[in-house]
Enzyme design. Structure first.
Site, PDB file in Angstrom:
ATOM      1  N   CYS A  92      -0.231   5.863  -1.707  1.00  0.00           N
ATOM      2  CA  CYS A  92      -0.462   4.537  -2.294  1.00  0.00           C
ATOM      3  C   CYS A  92      -1.441   3.797  -1.383  1.00  0.00           C
ATOM      4  O   CYS A  92      -2.127   4.426  -0.576  1.00  0.00           O
ATOM      5  CB  CYS A  92       0.853   3.781  -2.494  1.00  0.00           C
ATOM      6  N   ASN A 119       1.175   2.524   2.085  1.00  0.00           N
ATOM      7  CA  ASN A 119       2.190   3.475   2.577  1.00  0.00           C
ATOM      8  C   ASN A 119       3.416   2.752   3.146  1.00  0.00           C
ATOM      9  O   ASN A 119       4.028   3.229   4.110  1.00  0.00           O
ATOM     10  CB  ASN A 119       1.612   4.476   3.591  1.00  0.00           C
ATOM     11  N   CYS A 176       5.411   0.712   0.557  1.00  0.00           N
ATOM     12  CA  CYS A 176       6.278   0.451  -0.604  1.00  0.00           C
ATOM     13  C   CYS A 176       6.406   1.683  -1.508  1.00  0.00           C
ATOM     14  O   CYS A 176       7.442   2.368  -1.497  1.00  0.00           O
ATOM     15  CB  CYS A 176       5.760  -0.731  -1.422  1.00  0.00           C
ATOM     16  N   ARG A 177       5.377   1.969  -2.295  1.00  0.00           N
ATOM     17  CA  ARG A 177       5.512   2.996  -3.336  1.00  0.00           C
ATOM     18  C   ARG A 177       5.584   4.430  -2.810  1.00  0.00           C
ATOM     19  O   ARG A 177       6.494   5.188  -3.188  1.00  0.00           O
ATOM     20  CB  ARG A 177       4.352   2.863  -4.343  1.00  0.00           C
ATOM     21  N   SER A 178       4.628   4.826  -1.965  1.00  0.00           N
ATOM     22  CA  SER A 178       4.619   6.245  -1.563  1.00  0.00           C
ATOM     23  C   SER A 178       5.790   6.632  -0.644  1.00  0.00           C
ATOM     24  O   SER A 178       6.317   7.737  -0.793  1.00  0.00           O
ATOM     25  CB  SER A 178       3.260   6.667  -0.994  1.00  0.00           C
ATOM     26  N   ASP A 191       1.688  -1.944  -8.098  1.00  0.00           N
ATOM     27  CA  ASP A 191       1.901  -2.405  -6.720  1.00  0.00           C
ATOM     28  C   ASP A 191       2.928  -3.539  -6.708  1.00  0.00           C
ATOM     29  O   ASP A 191       2.703  -4.584  -7.319  1.00  0.00           O
ATOM     30  CB  ASP A 191       0.542  -2.907  -6.189  1.00  0.00           C
TER      31      ASP A 191
END
Ligand code: 4NP
Length: 156
Positions: free
Chosen positions: A12, A15, A17-19, A126
């Protein structure tokens, strides 16, 4: 399965939150599925290098039984394109940023993570500037795509 372990890199922007959430979810699902894989995550930006995942991501993830232990932020490196079999971006901006630094010949490894989800969404939004519901929704999408990717790897 024989030979080299299959490897998956989630990517993401930050690095945090999402990934890292995808890394945590996919590690648990791979373990449950009996798959021995190499699983990691990275960001296209290096703003938060060395940091732990965002507290909000950890909070909703831990509530669903995922572990963020040992996950620290790092930036995508050139060697990642050679090392990983699957390089999965969360949104189109991640894909564009990845392709901008991808060494020639490895472009085919880069794709949207939600290609593996049965969902109307094609990107994981995001959540950074939003509220808790955004983080829950990110996890919903990540869980869907993780299930699809596990199935895809099992069918190989
Ligand atoms: P992520 O979210 O890409 O899912 O880790 C973000 C984290 C940090 C920032 C942007 C997005 N930031 O601008 O610092």
């Amino acid at each position: 399965m024989q030979g080299k372990k299959i490897s998956v890199l989630f990517v993401c922007l930050g690095n945090i939150c999402r990934s890292p959430s995808a890394e945590a979810v996919f590690k648990k699902k791979a373990l449950e599925a009996g798959l021995d894989l190499i699983i990691d995550s990275a960001g296209t930006a290096g703003y938060h290098t060395g940091a732990s995942p965002d507290k909000r991501s950890q909070s909703v993830g831990i509530q669903r039984g995922y572990s963020f232990e040992g996950i620290n932020c790092r930036k995508v490196a050139k060697q990642d394109f050679e090392k990983f079999d699957y390089i999965l971006g969360m949104d189109n901006e991640n894909i564009a940023n990845l392709l901008a630094v991808c060494p020639e010949g490895y472009e085919g490894k880069v794709e949207l993570f939600l290609n593996y989800a049965q969902s109307e969404e094609d990107q994981v939004p995001d959540p950074y500037y939003g509220g808790k519901r955004g983080f829950e929704y990110v996890l919903d999408l990540i869980e869907l795509a993780s299930t699809g990717l596990i199935q895809h790897i099992k069918n190989k």
